[in-house]
Motif scaffolding. Structure first.
Motif, PDB file in Angstrom:
ATOM      1  N   UNK A 115       0.841  -1.192   0.000  1.00  0.00           N
ATOM      2  CA  UNK A 115       0.000   0.000   0.000  1.00  0.00           C
ATOM      3  C   UNK A 115       0.879   1.247   0.000  1.00  0.00           C
ATOM      4  N   UNK A 116       0.352   2.329  -0.573  1.00  0.00           N
ATOM      5  CA  UNK A 116       1.094   3.582  -0.619  1.00  0.00           C
ATOM      6  C   UNK A 116       0.115   4.732  -0.765  1.00  0.00           C
ATOM      7  N   UNK A 117       0.605   5.944  -0.607  1.00  0.00           N
ATOM      8  CA  UNK A 117      -0.210   7.138  -0.779  1.00  0.00           C
ATOM      9  C   UNK A 117      -0.401   7.365  -2.281  1.00  0.00           C
ATOM     10  N   UNK A 118      -1.639   7.359  -2.757  1.00  0.00           N
ATOM     11  CA  UNK A 118      -1.905   7.420  -4.193  1.00  0.00           C
ATOM     12  C   UNK A 118      -3.252   8.079  -4.437  1.00  0.00           C
ATOM     13  N   UNK A 119      -3.489   8.696  -5.633  1.00  0.00           N
ATOM     14  CA  UNK A 119      -4.803   9.287  -5.921  1.00  0.00           C
ATOM     15  C   UNK A 119      -5.879   8.216  -6.032  1.00  0.00           C
ATOM     16  N   UNK A 120      -7.056   8.480  -5.484  1.00  0.00           N
ATOM     17  CA  UNK A 120      -8.176   7.543  -5.511  1.00  0.00           C
ATOM     18  C   UNK A 120      -9.446   8.286  -5.919  1.00  0.00           C
ATOM     19  N   UNK A 121     -10.410   7.628  -6.572  1.00  0.00           N
ATOM     20  CA  UNK A 121     -10.420   6.203  -6.896  1.00  0.00           C
ATOM     21  C   UNK A 121      -9.727   5.847  -8.209  1.00  0.00           C
ATOM     22  N   UNK A 122      -9.119   6.837  -8.893  1.00  0.00           N
ATOM     23  CA  UNK A 122      -8.445   6.563 -10.154  1.00  0.00           C
ATOM     24  C   UNK A 122      -7.293   7.543 -10.340  1.00  0.00           C
ATOM     25  N   UNK A 123      -6.306   7.192 -11.165  1.00  0.00           N
ATOM     26  CA  UNK A 123      -5.183   8.106 -11.404  1.00  0.00           C
ATOM     27  C   UNK A 123      -5.681   9.469 -11.871  1.00  0.00           C
TER      28      UNK A 123
END
Length: 322
Positions: A115-123
């Motif tokens: 898991x990592x810090x990422x944009x959600x729910x889509x790039x």
């Protein structure tokens, strides 16, 4: 009547005596509790969501605690909390409005393997949260399984009924007034087979300017279906055309060229609408041929000096034919 008076007088006496009056709303599968409440023994009761549990691994709803659900579509499970129009989430978590769920906020707490810090729910989304990385079989919550676990099927087409944004199938669609819509300012904001409604600024199904039609009501706005069965809008200047369109030498709006020249260059034509996506129909001697619009020589293939020439007496320019 006497019974109602007795009940009313009893309630007044209890309140006057300082006894707390607790009214619990009944709940079941057809009546959901508000955010911050859980359905316990058929009644909605306030619960204190444990923010530390949001985003934790789980195997069932019970392992997450009261008011939380276990999203089994996430690798290793993922404890989720509901959030509604008020975007209410416990400290340490963030509301992903498209899913209607709170996810773990970015920070040092996002330390789960895979898991990592990422944009959600889509790039490209503006909301960031602790979500699966692509190397772990997820993509920050964009694959179908997490959306289903968030209560969405993602199968509702545009202009059909929805409950929340993730119910909508088209990418980038939102649930507005219980209907799936996709905001837009130009046709290129919409998927193939749809266009941008200039009045409502929403994508709708139907042919764009220059595309095939059967009758005028198939075409956008005031456009008409011409004899060649293409949607046509008359113009005087580029300002007469929608965004991403320009006025061709024969006064019809055509799609503006990007990096790809029209595939019809050199073919004979009657109007610029015969030149596919963005060509100009220009007289070359005794015939009319499709040409690529340009502003500078470098816009033309090869970019040779003089390759972008003026079209007749107009201010428009087109690339010379080979």
């Amino acid at each position: 009547m006497r019974r109602l008076l007795f009940i009313a007088s009893t309630l007044i006496a209890l309140v006057a005596a300082g006894c707390p009056l607790v009214i619990q709303v009944r709940c079941d599968d057809s009546f959901r509790c508000d955010d911050g409440e859980a359905c316990v023994a058929g009644a909605c009761v306030q619960v204190a969501l444990e923010s530390a549990q949001v985003g934790a691994a789980c195997t069932s709803d019970a392992t997450c605690g009261a008011g939380l659900t276990c999203g089994m579509g996430f690798p290793g499970g993922y404890c989720l909390a509901p959030c509604g129009a008020g975007d209410t989430c416990a400290s340490g978590s963030v509301c992903v409005k498209e899913l209607g769920r709170c996810m773990r906020a970015c920070g040092e707490t996002c330390g789960r393997p895979g898991y990592a810090c990422t944009p959600v729910p889509q790039p490209g989304s503006s909301t960031w949260a602790c979500a699966p990385t692509s190397s772990n079989g997820g993509d920050g919550g964009t694959d179908p399984a997490p959306s289903e676990d968030a209560g969405c099927a993602g199968q509702v087409p545009l202009n059909e009924h929805c409950a929340q944004a993730c119910d909508c199938a088209p990418p980038g669609a939102d649930c507005v007034d219980s209907v799936c819509v996709r905001a837009c300012t130009r046709d290129s904001d919409c998927s193939d087979g749809s266009r941008c409604n200039e009045t409502w600024h929403r994508c709708e199904e139907g042919p764009r300017l220059g595309e095939a039609c059967r009758e005028s009501r198939d075409c956008p706005g005031s456009a008409t279906c011409n004899a060649q069965r293409r949607c046509k809008t008359i113009c005087n200047t580029d300002w007469s055309c929608p965004l991403d369109y320009r006025c061709a030498p024969d006064s019809v709006c055509v799609n503006e060229c990007t990096n790809t020249p029209p595939e019809t260059v050199g073919l004979t034509c009657e109007t610029s609408l015969d030149c596919a996506r963005c060509g100009f129909c220009v007289a070359s001697g005794t015939v009319k041929q499709c040409r690529q619009p340009c502003l500078l020589d470098r816009d033309c293939p090869g970019g040779a000096v003089g390759s972008c020439e003026q079209v007749g007496s107009t201010a428009l320019r087109a690339c010379r034919l080979p």
